[in-house]
Design an enzyme around this catalytic site. Structure first.
Site, PDB file in Angstrom:
ATOM      1  N   ARG A  52     -11.203  -5.709 -11.785  1.00 12.10           N
ATOM      2  CA  ARG A  52     -10.194  -5.403 -10.695  1.00 12.10           C
ATOM      3  C   ARG A  52      -9.060  -6.123 -10.705  1.00 12.10           C
ATOM      4  O   ARG A  52      -8.739  -6.969 -11.512  1.00 12.10           O
ATOM      5  CB  ARG A  52     -11.113  -5.518  -9.190  1.00 12.10           C
ATOM      6  CG  ARG A  52     -12.210  -6.708  -9.423  1.00 12.10           C
ATOM      7  CD  ARG A  52     -11.665  -7.985  -9.106  1.00 12.10           C
ATOM      8  NE  ARG A  52     -10.652  -8.239  -8.326  1.00 12.10           N
ATOM      9  CZ  ARG A  52      -9.476  -9.142  -8.424  1.00 12.10           C
ATOM     10  NH1 ARG A  52      -9.527  -9.976  -9.635  1.00 12.10           N
ATOM     11  NH2 ARG A  52      -8.618  -9.150  -7.793  1.00 12.10           N
ATOM     12  N   GLY A  53      -8.335  -5.806  -9.712  1.00 14.87           N
ATOM     13  CA  GLY A  53      -6.846  -6.342  -9.864  1.00 14.87           C
ATOM     14  C   GLY A  53      -6.083  -5.288 -10.357  1.00 14.87           C
ATOM     15  O   GLY A  53      -6.435  -4.719 -11.398  1.00 14.87           O
ATOM     16  N   ALA A  54      -4.844  -4.918  -9.787  1.00 11.24           N
ATOM     17  CA  ALA A  54      -4.058  -3.764 -10.339  1.00 11.24           C
ATOM     18  C   ALA A  54      -3.543  -3.906 -11.461  1.00 11.24           C
ATOM     19  O   ALA A  54      -3.947  -2.847 -12.341  1.00 11.24           O
ATOM     20  CB  ALA A  54      -2.932  -3.954  -9.303  1.00 11.24           C
ATOM     21  N   GLN A 202     -13.029 -12.140  -2.908  1.00  9.72           N
ATOM     22  CA  GLN A 202     -12.220 -12.296  -4.253  1.00  9.72           C
ATOM     23  C   GLN A 202     -11.473 -13.603  -4.212  1.00  9.72           C
ATOM     24  O   GLN A 202     -11.247 -14.202  -5.146  1.00  9.72           O
ATOM     25  CB  GLN A 202     -11.221 -11.445  -4.136  1.00  9.72           C
ATOM     26  CG  GLN A 202     -11.703 -10.067  -4.810  1.00  9.72           C
ATOM     27  CD  GLN A 202     -11.802  -9.014  -3.503  1.00  9.72           C
ATOM     28  OE1 GLN A 202     -12.055  -9.536  -2.417  1.00  9.72           O
ATOM     29  NE2 GLN A 202     -11.724  -7.831  -3.643  1.00  9.72           N
ATOM     30  N   ASP A 243      -0.650  -4.054  -4.992  1.00  9.07           N
ATOM     31  CA  ASP A 243      -1.234  -2.876  -5.681  1.00  9.07           C
ATOM     32  C   ASP A 243      -0.194  -1.794  -5.869  1.00  9.07           C
ATOM     33  O   ASP A 243      -0.473  -0.990  -6.590  1.00  9.07           O
ATOM     34  CB  ASP A 243      -2.496  -2.454  -4.991  1.00  9.07           C
ATOM     35  CG  ASP A 243      -3.614  -3.534  -5.074  1.00  9.07           C
ATOM     36  OD1 ASP A 243      -3.698  -4.513  -4.506  1.00  9.07           O
ATOM     37  OD2 ASP A 243      -4.389  -3.250  -6.230  1.00  9.07           O
ATOM     38  N   LYS A 254      -4.373  -6.430  -0.714  1.00  5.43           N
ATOM     39  CA  LYS A 254      -5.754  -6.378  -0.319  1.00  5.43           C
ATOM     40  C   LYS A 254      -5.714  -6.646   1.280  1.00  5.43           C
ATOM     41  O   LYS A 254      -4.733  -7.116   1.801  1.00  5.43           O
ATOM     42  CB  LYS A 254      -6.381  -7.700  -0.839  1.00  5.43           C
ATOM     43  CG  LYS A 254      -7.747  -8.101  -0.416  1.00  5.43           C
ATOM     44  CD  LYS A 254      -8.665  -7.017  -0.488  1.00  5.43           C
ATOM     45  CE  LYS A 254      -8.812  -6.375  -2.083  1.00  5.43           C
ATOM     46  NZ  LYS A 254      -9.477  -5.181  -1.887  1.00  5.43           N
TER      47      LYS A 254
HETATM   48  O1  MRU Z   1      -9.836  -4.670  -4.676  1.00  2.38           O
HETATM   49  P1  MRU Z   1      -9.571  -5.660  -5.720  1.00  2.38           P
HETATM   50  O2  MRU Z   1      -9.998  -6.902  -5.772  1.00  2.38           O
HETATM   51  O3  MRU Z   1      -8.840  -4.842  -7.010  1.00  2.38           O
HETATM   52  O4  MRU Z   1      -7.900  -6.058  -4.965  1.00  2.38           O
HETATM   53  C1  MRU Z   1      -6.979  -6.796  -5.755  1.00  2.38           C
HETATM   54  C2  MRU Z   1      -5.590  -7.040  -5.119  1.00  2.38           C
HETATM   55  O5  MRU Z   1      -5.422  -6.456  -3.965  1.00  2.38           O
HETATM   56  C3  MRU Z   1      -4.901  -8.003  -5.746  1.00  2.38           C
HETATM   57  O6  MRU Z   1      -3.952  -8.996  -4.723  1.00  2.38           O
HETATM   58  C4  MRU Z   1      -3.597  -6.930  -6.553  1.00  2.38           C
HETATM   59  O7  MRU Z   1      -4.404  -6.081  -7.098  1.00  2.38           O
HETATM   60  C5  MRU Z   1      -2.800  -7.740  -7.057  1.00  2.38           C
HETATM   61  S1  MRU Z   1      -3.613  -8.398  -8.473  1.00  2.38           S
HETATM   62  C6  MRU Z   1      -2.327  -9.048  -9.590  1.00  2.38           C
END
Ligand code: MRU
Length: 348
Positions: A52-54, A202, A243, A254
Protein backbone atom coordinates in the site's frame (compact mmCIF):
# COMPACT_ATOMS: atom_id res chain seq x y z
CA UNK A 1 18.93 -9.92 12.52
CA UNK A 2 17.45 -7.92 9.63
CA UNK A 3 15.38 -4.90 10.65
CA UNK A 4 12.29 -3.77 8.75
CA UNK A 5 14.30 -1.21 6.77
CA UNK A 6 16.56 -3.97 5.41
CA UNK A 7 13.68 -5.48 3.47
CA UNK A 8 12.52 -4.15 0.12
CA UNK A 9 8.93 -2.92 0.35
CA UNK A 10 8.41 -4.18 -3.18
CA UNK A 11 10.79 -5.78 -5.67
CA UNK A 12 11.22 -8.41 -8.33
CA UNK A 13 12.48 -11.87 -7.43
CA UNK A 14 14.30 -12.45 -10.69
CA UNK A 15 15.08 -16.11 -10.11
CA UNK A 16 11.46 -17.04 -9.49
CA UNK A 17 10.06 -14.26 -11.71
CA UNK A 18 7.80 -13.25 -8.82
CA UNK A 19 6.60 -9.99 -7.29
CA UNK A 20 8.09 -9.81 -3.79
CA UNK A 21 6.38 -7.69 -1.13
CA UNK A 22 6.28 -7.40 2.64
CA UNK A 23 2.79 -8.29 3.87
CA UNK A 24 2.09 -4.97 5.58
CA UNK A 25 -1.14 -6.16 7.19
CA UNK A 26 0.96 -8.23 9.62
CA UNK A 27 3.34 -5.45 10.67
CA UNK A 28 4.73 -4.60 13.13
CA UNK A 29 4.44 -7.97 14.90
CA UNK A 30 5.36 -10.26 12.01
CA UNK A 31 7.53 -9.74 8.94
CA UNK A 32 6.29 -12.06 6.22
CA UNK A 33 7.54 -11.80 2.65
CA UNK A 34 5.11 -12.80 -0.08
CA UNK A 35 6.08 -13.97 -3.55
CA UNK A 36 3.24 -13.47 -5.98
CA UNK A 37 2.89 -14.66 -9.56
CA UNK A 38 -0.86 -14.82 -10.07
CA UNK A 39 -2.86 -11.78 -11.23
CA UNK A 40 -5.69 -12.41 -8.74
CA UNK A 41 -3.21 -12.68 -5.83
CA UNK A 42 -1.60 -9.39 -6.90
CA UNK A 43 -5.01 -7.70 -7.16
CA UNK A 44 -5.89 -8.99 -3.67
CA UNK A 45 -2.54 -7.85 -2.24
CA UNK A 46 -3.21 -4.30 -3.43
CA UNK A 47 -6.88 -4.25 -2.41
CA UNK A 48 -6.20 -5.76 1.03
CA UNK A 49 -3.29 -3.31 1.60
CA UNK A 50 -0.63 -6.00 1.86
CA UNK A 51 1.23 -3.57 -0.36
CA UNK A 52 0.00 0.00 0.00
CA UNK A 53 0.97 3.64 -0.33
CA UNK A 54 0.63 5.37 -3.68
CA UNK A 55 4.17 4.91 -5.10
CA UNK A 56 4.53 1.32 -3.82
CA UNK A 57 1.22 0.34 -5.42
CA UNK A 58 2.46 1.70 -8.75
CA UNK A 59 5.76 -0.17 -8.53
CA UNK A 60 4.00 -3.40 -7.46
CA UNK A 61 1.56 -3.16 -10.37
CA UNK A 62 4.38 -2.57 -12.88
CA UNK A 63 6.45 -5.52 -11.62
CA UNK A 64 3.24 -7.54 -11.30
CA UNK A 65 2.44 -6.99 -14.99
CA UNK A 66 5.91 -8.14 -16.00
CA UNK A 67 5.65 -11.23 -13.79
CA UNK A 68 2.16 -12.18 -14.98
CA UNK A 69 2.78 -11.51 -18.68
CA UNK A 70 6.08 -13.40 -18.67
CA UNK A 71 3.96 -16.53 -18.04
CA UNK A 72 1.52 -16.07 -20.94
CA UNK A 73 1.62 -19.30 -22.95
CA UNK A 74 1.36 -17.77 -26.38
CA UNK A 75 3.82 -17.03 -29.16
CA UNK A 76 1.46 -14.62 -30.88
CA UNK A 77 2.19 -10.92 -30.27
CA UNK A 78 -1.42 -9.79 -30.78
CA UNK A 79 -2.67 -12.37 -28.31
CA UNK A 80 0.06 -11.27 -25.84
CA UNK A 81 -1.03 -7.64 -26.14
CA UNK A 82 -4.71 -8.53 -25.75
CA UNK A 83 -4.07 -10.48 -22.56
CA UNK A 84 -1.77 -7.78 -21.21
CA UNK A 85 -4.38 -5.04 -21.68
CA UNK A 86 -7.08 -7.17 -20.04
CA UNK A 87 -4.88 -7.95 -17.00
CA UNK A 88 -3.74 -4.34 -16.77
CA UNK A 89 -7.36 -3.11 -16.64
CA UNK A 90 -8.11 -5.69 -13.96
CA UNK A 91 -5.17 -4.59 -11.76
CA UNK A 92 -6.16 -0.97 -12.29
CA UNK A 93 -9.53 -1.72 -10.67
CA UNK A 94 -7.94 -2.75 -7.36
CA UNK A 95 -7.86 0.78 -5.85
CA UNK A 96 -9.21 4.02 -7.37
CA UNK A 97 -7.64 6.99 -5.59
CA UNK A 98 -3.84 6.80 -5.98
CA UNK A 99 -2.99 7.88 -9.53
CA UNK A 100 0.38 6.08 -9.35
CA UNK A 101 -1.42 2.79 -10.03
CA UNK A 102 -2.80 3.82 -13.44
CA UNK A 103 0.31 5.92 -14.13
CA UNK A 104 2.60 2.88 -13.78
CA UNK A 105 0.23 0.53 -15.61
CA UNK A 106 -0.16 2.97 -18.52
CA UNK A 107 3.60 3.31 -18.71
CA UNK A 108 3.97 -0.48 -18.99
CA UNK A 109 1.29 -0.63 -21.68
CA UNK A 110 2.90 2.22 -23.61
CA UNK A 111 6.31 0.54 -23.68
CA UNK A 112 4.68 -2.72 -24.73
CA UNK A 113 2.87 -1.02 -27.63
CA UNK A 114 6.01 0.83 -28.71
CA UNK A 115 7.86 -2.50 -28.94
CA UNK A 116 4.99 -4.74 -30.04
CA UNK A 117 6.81 -6.18 -33.05
CA UNK A 118 9.79 -7.52 -31.09
CA UNK A 119 10.17 -11.27 -30.61
CA UNK A 120 8.27 -12.18 -27.43
CA UNK A 121 11.37 -13.05 -25.33
CA UNK A 122 12.78 -9.61 -26.23
CA UNK A 123 9.48 -7.93 -25.49
CA UNK A 124 9.39 -9.55 -22.06
CA UNK A 125 12.88 -8.21 -21.36
CA UNK A 126 11.70 -4.71 -22.25
CA UNK A 127 8.80 -5.06 -19.79
CA UNK A 128 11.16 -6.27 -17.07
CA UNK A 129 13.45 -3.30 -17.61
CA UNK A 130 10.58 -0.82 -17.58
CA UNK A 131 9.19 -2.18 -14.32
CA UNK A 132 12.63 -1.94 -12.69
CA UNK A 133 13.09 1.57 -14.09
CA UNK A 134 9.83 2.57 -12.36
CA UNK A 135 11.18 1.10 -9.09
CA UNK A 136 14.57 2.82 -9.35
CA UNK A 137 13.12 6.16 -10.41
CA UNK A 138 10.82 6.03 -7.39
CA UNK A 139 13.81 5.69 -5.05
CA UNK A 140 15.52 8.59 -6.74
CA UNK A 141 12.41 10.80 -6.64
CA UNK A 142 11.93 10.10 -2.95
CA UNK A 143 15.50 11.02 -2.12
CA UNK A 144 15.23 14.30 -4.03
CA UNK A 145 11.94 15.13 -2.32
CA UNK A 146 13.74 14.66 1.00
CA UNK A 147 16.58 16.97 -0.02
CA UNK A 148 14.08 19.65 -1.06
CA UNK A 149 11.97 19.25 2.09
CA UNK A 150 15.03 19.46 4.32
CA UNK A 151 15.69 23.01 3.13
CA UNK A 152 12.43 24.01 4.88
CA UNK A 153 13.29 22.43 8.23
CA UNK A 154 15.54 23.31 11.17
CA UNK A 155 17.54 21.28 13.66
CA UNK A 156 15.40 20.10 16.58
CA UNK A 157 12.07 20.66 14.78
CA UNK A 158 8.94 18.84 15.92
CA UNK A 159 7.42 17.21 12.82
CA UNK A 160 3.96 15.70 12.54
CA UNK A 161 2.97 13.15 9.90
CA UNK A 162 -0.25 11.32 9.11
CA UNK A 163 -0.70 7.78 7.75
CA UNK A 164 2.43 6.16 6.32
CA UNK A 165 4.24 7.96 3.55
CA UNK A 166 7.46 6.21 4.47
CA UNK A 167 9.77 3.56 3.05
CA UNK A 168 6.90 1.09 3.42
CA UNK A 169 4.79 3.20 1.04
CA UNK A 170 7.54 3.61 -1.57
CA UNK A 171 10.68 1.86 -2.80
CA UNK A 172 12.93 3.67 -0.29
CA UNK A 173 13.04 6.79 1.95
CA UNK A 174 9.31 7.52 1.58
CA UNK A 175 8.01 10.91 0.57
CA UNK A 176 6.91 12.66 3.78
CA UNK A 177 9.55 10.75 5.73
CA UNK A 178 12.43 11.26 3.32
CA UNK A 179 13.58 14.52 4.94
CA UNK A 180 13.24 12.80 8.33
CA UNK A 181 15.64 10.03 7.27
CA UNK A 182 18.09 12.44 5.65
CA UNK A 183 17.90 14.86 8.60
CA UNK A 184 18.43 11.99 11.03
CA UNK A 185 21.61 10.93 9.17
CA UNK A 186 22.82 14.54 9.35
CA UNK A 187 22.15 15.06 13.06
CA UNK A 188 19.04 17.27 12.86
CA UNK A 189 17.58 15.67 15.99
CA UNK A 190 13.95 15.92 14.87
CA UNK A 191 11.12 14.98 17.21
CA UNK A 192 8.66 13.02 15.07
CA UNK A 193 4.97 12.69 15.89
CA UNK A 194 2.88 10.06 14.07
CA UNK A 195 -0.91 10.19 13.99
CA UNK A 196 -2.11 6.62 14.59
CA UNK A 197 -4.41 7.07 11.55
CA UNK A 198 -7.71 5.30 12.14
CA UNK A 199 -9.10 2.99 10.99
CA UNK A 200 -6.16 0.96 9.62
CA UNK A 201 -3.47 2.41 11.88
CA UNK A 202 -0.80 2.98 9.23
CA UNK A 203 0.76 5.66 11.47
CA UNK A 204 0.92 3.54 14.61
CA UNK A 205 1.76 0.22 12.96
CA UNK A 206 3.98 1.33 10.09
CA UNK A 207 5.37 4.89 10.37
CA UNK A 208 6.32 4.71 14.02
CA UNK A 209 7.81 1.26 13.37
CA UNK A 210 10.01 2.22 10.46
CA UNK A 211 11.16 5.55 11.92
CA UNK A 212 11.92 4.13 15.35
CA UNK A 213 13.78 1.25 13.66
CA UNK A 214 16.01 3.92 12.13
CA UNK A 215 16.71 5.23 15.64
CA UNK A 216 14.57 8.39 15.49
CA UNK A 217 12.74 10.03 18.39
CA UNK A 218 9.14 8.99 17.60
CA UNK A 219 5.87 9.56 19.46
CA UNK A 220 2.51 8.07 18.42
CA UNK A 221 -0.70 9.98 19.08
CA UNK A 222 -4.38 9.31 18.45
CA UNK A 223 -5.87 11.20 15.52
CA UNK A 224 -7.80 13.58 17.77
CA UNK A 225 -4.68 14.75 19.65
CA UNK A 226 -2.73 16.70 17.04
CA UNK A 227 -4.64 19.94 17.72
CA UNK A 228 -3.51 19.89 21.35
CA UNK A 229 0.08 19.27 20.26
CA UNK A 230 0.02 22.16 17.80
CA UNK A 231 -1.59 24.48 20.34
CA UNK A 232 1.26 23.71 22.74
CA UNK A 233 3.67 24.86 20.01
CA UNK A 234 5.38 21.49 19.70
CA UNK A 235 4.96 21.09 15.95
CA UNK A 236 7.06 23.18 13.57
CA UNK A 237 5.85 21.56 10.37
CA UNK A 238 3.42 18.92 9.13
CA UNK A 239 4.68 16.65 6.34
CA UNK A 240 2.29 14.28 4.57
CA UNK A 241 2.34 12.20 1.42
CA UNK A 242 -0.45 12.09 -1.12
CA UNK A 243 -2.31 9.84 -3.49
CA UNK A 244 -3.28 12.30 -6.20
CA UNK A 245 -2.67 16.00 -6.79
CA UNK A 246 -5.29 17.76 -8.94
CA UNK A 247 -4.36 20.52 -11.40
CA UNK A 248 -5.51 23.24 -8.97
CA UNK A 249 -3.33 21.88 -6.14
CA UNK A 250 -6.11 20.11 -4.21
CA UNK A 251 -4.69 16.89 -2.78
CA UNK A 252 -6.15 13.47 -1.96
CA UNK A 253 -4.47 11.70 0.93
CA UNK A 254 -5.37 9.35 3.75
CA UNK A 255 -8.64 10.14 5.51
CA UNK A 256 -8.02 12.70 8.24
CA UNK A 257 -5.36 14.65 6.34
CA UNK A 258 -7.75 17.55 5.69
CA UNK A 259 -8.49 17.79 9.43
CA UNK A 260 -4.76 18.02 10.23
CA UNK A 261 -4.33 20.67 7.52
CA UNK A 262 -7.23 22.71 8.91
CA UNK A 263 -5.85 22.61 12.44
CA UNK A 264 -2.34 23.44 11.19
CA UNK A 265 -3.72 26.53 9.47
CA UNK A 266 -5.46 27.55 12.71
CA UNK A 267 -2.16 27.40 14.61
CA UNK A 268 0.06 28.78 11.83
CA UNK A 269 1.99 25.53 11.36
CA UNK A 270 3.29 25.03 7.79
CA UNK A 271 1.57 22.13 6.06
CA UNK A 272 3.71 20.46 3.38
CA UNK A 273 2.55 17.81 0.91
CA UNK A 274 5.35 15.63 -0.45
CA UNK A 275 4.58 14.30 -3.90
CA UNK A 276 6.64 12.64 -6.61
CA UNK A 277 5.66 13.91 -10.05
CA UNK A 278 4.06 10.48 -10.65
CA UNK A 279 1.35 11.54 -8.15
CA UNK A 280 0.38 14.70 -10.01
CA UNK A 281 -2.64 14.22 -12.23
CA UNK A 282 -3.09 17.18 -14.60
CA UNK A 283 -6.17 15.47 -16.07
CA UNK A 284 -8.14 16.06 -12.89
CA UNK A 285 -9.19 19.68 -12.46
CA UNK A 286 -9.85 19.76 -8.72
CA UNK A 287 -10.38 17.53 -5.70
CA UNK A 288 -14.07 17.26 -6.62
CA UNK A 289 -13.10 15.05 -9.57
CA UNK A 290 -10.99 12.60 -7.55
CA UNK A 291 -12.64 9.26 -6.83
CA UNK A 292 -12.44 8.49 -3.12
CA UNK A 293 -12.23 4.81 -2.26
CA UNK A 294 -14.86 3.51 0.16
CA UNK A 295 -13.67 0.65 2.36
CA UNK A 296 -15.54 -2.18 4.17
CA UNK A 297 -17.48 -1.40 7.39
CA UNK A 298 -15.64 -3.97 9.50
CA UNK A 299 -12.41 -1.92 9.30
CA UNK A 300 -14.15 0.60 11.56
CA UNK A 301 -16.30 -1.62 13.76
CA UNK A 302 -14.21 -4.75 14.41
CA UNK A 303 -10.85 -5.08 12.78
CA UNK A 304 -8.57 -3.85 15.56
CA UNK A 305 -10.74 -4.72 18.54
CA UNK A 306 -10.97 -7.91 20.60
CA UNK A 307 -14.73 -7.64 20.22
CA UNK A 308 -16.99 -5.54 18.05
CA UNK A 309 -17.04 -1.90 19.20
CA UNK A 310 -20.16 -0.63 17.45
CA UNK A 311 -23.73 -1.91 17.61
CA UNK A 312 -24.71 -4.45 14.97
CA UNK A 313 -26.30 -2.86 11.90
CA UNK A 314 -25.17 0.69 12.71
CA UNK A 315 -24.34 2.64 9.55
CA UNK A 316 -20.62 3.13 8.90
CA UNK A 317 -18.81 5.94 7.05
CA UNK A 318 -15.42 4.65 5.91
CA UNK A 319 -13.76 6.60 3.10
CA UNK A 320 -10.07 5.72 2.75
CA UNK A 321 -9.03 9.23 1.67
CA UNK A 322 -10.10 12.85 1.83
CA UNK A 323 -9.37 16.00 -0.12
CA UNK A 324 -7.25 18.78 1.34
CA UNK A 325 -8.16 22.08 -0.33
CA UNK A 326 -5.24 23.88 -1.91
CA UNK A 327 -5.60 26.95 0.33
CA UNK A 328 -4.68 24.82 3.37
CA UNK A 329 -1.40 23.69 1.79
CA UNK A 330 1.73 25.76 2.36
CA UNK A 331 3.71 24.04 -0.43
CA UNK A 332 3.84 20.87 -2.49
CA UNK A 333 7.33 19.40 -2.38
CA UNK A 334 8.27 17.39 -5.47
CA UNK A 335 11.56 15.89 -6.63
CA UNK A 336 11.87 18.80 -9.04
CA UNK A 337 11.32 21.63 -6.60
CA UNK A 338 9.03 23.26 -4.03
CA UNK A 339 5.78 24.50 -5.55
CA UNK A 340 3.45 27.11 -4.09
CA UNK A 341 0.03 28.44 -5.16
CA UNK A 342 -1.00 29.30 -7.79
CA UNK A 343 0.14 25.89 -8.98
CA UNK A 344 1.43 25.25 -12.44
CA UNK A 345 2.41 21.63 -12.95
CA UNK A 346 2.74 21.86 -16.72
CA UNK A 347 6.52 22.30 -16.77
CA UNK A 348 7.28 19.51 -14.25
O1 MRU B 1 -4.59 3.33 2.18
P1 MRU B 1 -3.09 3.53 2.07
O2 MRU B 1 -2.35 2.99 3.24
O3 MRU B 1 -2.56 3.04 0.75
O4 MRU B 1 -2.92 5.10 2.08
C1 MRU B 1 -1.64 5.64 1.94
C2 MRU B 1 -1.60 7.11 2.01
O5 MRU B 1 -2.61 7.78 2.09
C3 MRU B 1 -0.24 7.74 1.87
O6 MRU B 1 -0.15 8.90 2.62
C4 MRU B 1 -0.04 8.08 0.40
O7 MRU B 1 -0.27 6.97 -0.41
C5 MRU B 1 1.31 8.62 0.13
S1 MRU B 1 2.55 7.37 0.23
C6 MRU B 1 4.05 8.06 -0.13
Amino acid sequence: MAGILDYDTVNLDDEKTALKIIDQTLLPTRTVILELTDIKDIWDAIYLLKVRGAPAIGVAAAIGMYVVSSRYDTDDNDEFLKRFVKDKEYLNSSRPTAVNLSWALNRMERVLKENKDLELPELKKVLREESLAILNEDMDMCRRIGENALTLLKKGDGLLTHCNAGQLATSKYGTATSAMYLGHERGYGFKIYCDETRPLLQGARLTSYELSSAGMDVTVLCDNMSGALMREGRINAVLVGCDRVAANGDVANKIGTSVVATVAKRYGVPFYVCAPSSTIDPNVKSGRDIVIEQRPDNEVTEMWYKERMAPENVKVYNPAFDITDNELITAIITERGILRAPYNFSNL
